[in-house]
Design a protein around this motif. Structure first.
Motif, PDB file in Angstrom:
ATOM      1  N   CYS A  22      22.963  43.003  70.493  1.00  0.00           N
ATOM      2  CA  CYS A  22      22.258  42.792  71.754  1.00  0.00           C
ATOM      3  C   CYS A  22      23.186  42.974  72.942  1.00  0.00           C
ATOM      4  CB  CYS A  22      21.647  41.389  71.787  1.00  0.00           C
ATOM      5  SG  CYS A  22      20.114  41.251  70.842  1.00  0.00           S
ATOM      6  N   LEU A  23      24.409  42.478  72.811  1.00  0.00           N
ATOM      7  CA  LEU A  23      25.364  42.634  73.897  1.00  0.00           C
ATOM      8  C   LEU A  23      25.702  44.093  74.126  1.00  0.00           C
ATOM      9  CD1 LEU A  23      27.817  39.664  73.203  1.00  0.00           C
ATOM     10  CD2 LEU A  23      26.174  39.871  75.077  1.00  0.00           C
ATOM     11  N   GLU A  24      25.739  44.862  73.031  1.00  0.00           N
ATOM     12  CA  GLU A  24      26.107  46.265  73.127  1.00  0.00           C
ATOM     13  C   GLU A  24      24.954  47.130  73.630  1.00  0.00           C
ATOM     14  OE1 GLU A  24      28.501  49.583  72.958  1.00  0.00           O
ATOM     15  OE2 GLU A  24      29.074  47.481  72.660  1.00  0.00           O
ATOM     16  N   MET A  25      23.729  46.856  73.129  1.00  0.00           N
ATOM     17  CA  MET A  25      22.601  47.746  73.404  1.00  0.00           C
ATOM     18  C   MET A  25      21.549  47.131  74.322  1.00  0.00           C
ATOM     19  SD  MET A  25      22.033  49.274  69.572  1.00  0.00           S
ATOM     20  CE  MET A  25      20.887  50.485  70.204  1.00  0.00           C
ATOM     21  N   GLY A  26      21.584  45.812  74.464  1.00  0.00           N
ATOM     22  CA  GLY A  26      20.556  45.142  75.265  1.00  0.00           C
ATOM     23  C   GLY A  26      19.334  44.841  74.422  1.00  0.00           C
ATOM     24  N   CYS A  27      18.796  43.657  74.578  1.00  0.00           N
ATOM     25  CA  CYS A  27      17.608  43.259  73.820  1.00  0.00           C
ATOM     26  C   CYS A  27      16.523  42.807  74.787  1.00  0.00           C
ATOM     27  CB  CYS A  27      17.927  42.103  72.863  1.00  0.00           C
ATOM     28  SG  CYS A  27      19.019  42.567  71.493  1.00  0.00           S
ATOM     29  N   LEU A  28      15.295  43.096  74.445  1.00  0.00           N
ATOM     30  CA  LEU A  28      14.169  42.682  75.269  1.00  0.00           C
ATOM     31  C   LEU A  28      13.809  41.236  74.958  1.00  0.00           C
ATOM     32  CD1 LEU A  28      11.865  45.831  75.050  1.00  0.00           C
ATOM     33  CD2 LEU A  28      13.362  45.147  76.933  1.00  0.00           C
ATOM     34  N   VAL A  29      13.733  40.412  75.993  1.00  0.00           N
ATOM     35  CA  VAL A  29      13.349  39.012  75.840  1.00  0.00           C
ATOM     36  C   VAL A  29      12.054  38.788  76.611  1.00  0.00           C
ATOM     37  CG1 VAL A  29      14.005  36.609  76.232  1.00  0.00           C
ATOM     38  CG2 VAL A  29      15.767  38.307  75.647  1.00  0.00           C
ATOM     39  N   ALA A  30      11.081  38.170  75.956  1.00  0.00           N
ATOM     40  CA  ALA A  30       9.800  37.932  76.621  1.00  0.00           C
ATOM     41  C   ALA A  30      10.006  37.027  77.831  1.00  0.00           C
ATOM     42  CB  ALA A  30       8.823  37.295  75.639  1.00  0.00           C
ATOM     43  N   ALA A  31       9.595  37.515  78.996  1.00  0.00           N
ATOM     44  CA  ALA A  31       9.760  36.730  80.222  1.00  0.00           C
ATOM     45  C   ALA A  31       8.746  35.593  80.256  1.00  0.00           C
ATOM     46  CB  ALA A  31       9.587  37.630  81.436  1.00  0.00           C
ATOM     47  N   GLN A  32       9.174  34.451  80.771  1.00  0.00           N
ATOM     48  CA  GLN A  32       8.301  33.289  80.891  1.00  0.00           C
ATOM     49  C   GLN A  32       7.734  33.214  82.306  1.00  0.00           C
ATOM     50  OE1 GLN A  32       7.553  31.170  78.248  1.00  0.00           O
ATOM     51  NE2 GLN A  32       8.641  32.751  77.084  1.00  0.00           N
ATOM     52  N   ARG A  33       6.431  33.004  82.408  1.00  0.00           N
ATOM     53  CA  ARG A  33       5.825  32.873  83.727  1.00  0.00           C
ATOM     54  C   ARG A  33       6.424  31.674  84.454  1.00  0.00           C
ATOM     55  NH1 ARG A  33       1.030  34.395  80.978  1.00  0.00           N
ATOM     56  NH2 ARG A  33       0.151  36.348  81.781  1.00  0.00           N
ATOM     57  N   PRO A  34       6.546  31.765  85.773  1.00  0.00           N
ATOM     58  CA  PRO A  34       7.033  30.617  86.553  1.00  0.00           C
ATOM     59  C   PRO A  34       6.112  29.414  86.362  1.00  0.00           C
ATOM     60  CG  PRO A  34       6.990  32.621  87.889  1.00  0.00           C
ATOM     61  CD  PRO A  34       6.270  32.946  86.622  1.00  0.00           C
ATOM     62  N   GLN A  35       6.713  28.228  86.292  1.00  0.00           N
ATOM     63  CA  GLN A  35       5.950  26.986  86.172  1.00  0.00           C
ATOM     64  C   GLN A  35       5.863  26.357  87.562  1.00  0.00           C
ATOM     65  OE1 GLN A  35       4.585  26.124  83.045  1.00  0.00           O
ATOM     66  NE2 GLN A  35       5.337  28.211  82.681  1.00  0.00           N
ATOM     67  N   LEU A  36       4.792  26.654  88.266  1.00  0.00           N
ATOM     68  CA  LEU A  36       4.651  26.223  89.655  1.00  0.00           C
ATOM     69  C   LEU A  36       3.457  25.295  89.808  1.00  0.00           C
ATOM     70  CD1 LEU A  36       5.279  29.656  91.419  1.00  0.00           C
ATOM     71  CD2 LEU A  36       6.939  27.877  90.878  1.00  0.00           C
ATOM     72  N   SER A  37       3.618  24.285  90.673  1.00  0.00           N
ATOM     73  CA  SER A  37       2.540  23.330  90.915  1.00  0.00           C
ATOM     74  C   SER A  37       2.569  22.912  92.381  1.00  0.00           C
ATOM     75  CB  SER A  37       2.698  22.124  89.979  1.00  0.00           C
ATOM     76  OG  SER A  37       1.583  21.256  90.092  1.00  0.00           O
ATOM     77  N   SER A  38       2.520  21.606  92.647  1.00  0.00           N
ATOM     78  CA  SER A  38       2.500  21.115  94.024  1.00  0.00           C
ATOM     79  C   SER A  38       3.812  21.427  94.733  1.00  0.00           C
ATOM     80  CB  SER A  38       2.258  19.599  94.023  1.00  0.00           C
ATOM     81  OG  SER A  38       1.064  19.280  93.341  1.00  0.00           O
ATOM     82  N   PHE A  39       3.751  21.568  96.059  1.00  0.00           N
ATOM     83  CA  PHE A  39       4.964  21.910  96.797  1.00  0.00           C
ATOM     84  C   PHE A  39       4.781  21.708  98.294  1.00  0.00           C
ATOM     85  CE2 PHE A  39       2.434  25.744  96.984  1.00  0.00           C
ATOM     86  CZ  PHE A  39       2.700  26.285  98.235  1.00  0.00           C
ATOM     87  N   SER A  40       5.931  21.752  98.995  1.00  0.00           N
ATOM     88  CA  SER A  40       5.971  21.817 100.460  1.00  0.00           C
ATOM     89  C   SER A  40       6.836  23.009 100.818  1.00  0.00           C
ATOM     90  CB  SER A  40       6.588  20.548 101.059  1.00  0.00           C
ATOM     91  OG  SER A  40       5.920  19.398 100.619  1.00  0.00           O
ATOM     92  N   SER A  41       6.493  23.700 101.900  1.00  0.00           N
ATOM     93  CA  SER A  41       7.269  24.880 102.267  1.00  0.00           C
ATOM     94  C   SER A  41       7.200  25.154 103.762  1.00  0.00           C
ATOM     95  CB  SER A  41       6.753  26.114 101.513  1.00  0.00           C
ATOM     96  OG  SER A  41       7.418  27.295 101.934  1.00  0.00           O
ATOM     97  N   TYR A  42       8.313  25.631 104.292  1.00  0.00           N
ATOM     98  CA  TYR A  42       8.331  26.211 105.631  1.00  0.00           C
ATOM     99  C   TYR A  42       8.334  27.719 105.415  1.00  0.00           C
ATOM    100  CZ  TYR A  42       9.844  27.488 110.343  1.00  0.00           C
ATOM    101  OH  TYR A  42       9.922  28.048 111.603  1.00  0.00           O
ATOM    102  N   PHE A  43       7.405  28.428 106.033  1.00  0.00           N
ATOM    103  CA  PHE A  43       7.234  29.835 105.697  1.00  0.00           C
ATOM    104  C   PHE A  43       7.107  30.703 106.941  1.00  0.00           C
ATOM    105  CE2 PHE A  43       2.902  28.304 106.256  1.00  0.00           C
ATOM    106  CZ  PHE A  43       2.299  29.331 106.954  1.00  0.00           C
TER     107      PHE A  43
END
Length: 222
Positions: A22-43
């Motif tokens: 894997c280090l030599e050739m690279g391996c595909l890893v299934a990406a995990q969706r972001p775990q998002l819920s309540s929040f506060s933000s300045y945007f």
């Protein structure tokens, strides 16, 4: 022929070989969706042909409440603060309270809704990972909802930290982001709305009194 290596040793050797490949050739890893819920933000909200809009966004997913406060300029160039509070009253109805300081009174508009209407991140379940790129100096993972034409960029280093959310012609950049549930007092119905409702009830009572006995108030003054 006995190799002299136990099962545990063979498993460790195999694991080392897999890691090396894997280090030599690279391996595909299934990406995990972001775990998002309540929040506060300045945007900041960027739309083609429109001045940037700065604001605050508060979301309580479990409490089914959202508050957006933005600073905008009206046609005369005066600064206006726009408050938009949405709360779920029952399993099928929500109410949206909106007023602009200092010019416009509060309005309360009920509408049909369900729980997903106040789950800011409900679209995530329909997204697919669409690679990575640099955005404002930050490397982000791109999560794409092709059906609704939404694109969410989250930090590669902090996958539960959204960096931007873009739709048709608009990009919302999360300048700050706090992934904890905002204080319940944030979602209190603004006094501008409650005071206005109290005035409306009082005025209605006066009107009803006058209709029943148009001379009643006059008699009290004499």
């Amino acid at each position: 022929v006995h190799s002299g290596l136990g099962k545990d040793t063979m498993a460790r050797v195999f694991g080392v070989l897999v890691v090396a490949v894997c280090l030599e050739m690279g391996c595909l890893v299934a990406a995990q969706r972001p775990q998002l819920s309540s929040f506060s933000s300045y945007f900041v909200s960027l739309t083609v042909g429109v001045k940037p809009i700065y604001g605050e966004l508060y979301v309580d997913v479990e409490g089914m409440k959202q508050l957006q406060v933005v600073q905008i300029a009206d046609v005369a160039g005066a600064n206006v603060t726009d408050y938009l509070l949405t709360v779920m009253d029952s399993s099928t109805t929500c109410t949206q309270y909106e007023f602009d300081k200092p010019f416009f009174p509060c309005s309360a508009a009920p509408f049909a809704c369900d729980a997903s209407a106040l789950d800011y991140w409900s679209f995530l379940e329909n997204t697919t990972m669409n690679g990575t790129r640099m955005f404002a100096g930050v490397k982000v993972e791109i999560w794409l909802d092709a059906a609704d034409q939404l694109e969410l960029g989250v930090s590669v280093e902090h996958p539960n930290r959204p960096v931007y959310l873009s739709g048709i012609g608009t990009v919302l950049i999360f300048i700050t982001y706090d992934g904890t549930t905002p204080s319940s007092s944030v979602f209190d119905i603004p006094k501008e709305c409650t005071e206005q409702e109290a005035r409306r009830i009082k005025e209605k009572h006066l009107i009803d009194t006058r209709i029943k006995d148009p001379f009643n108030i006059l008699k009290k003054k004499l």
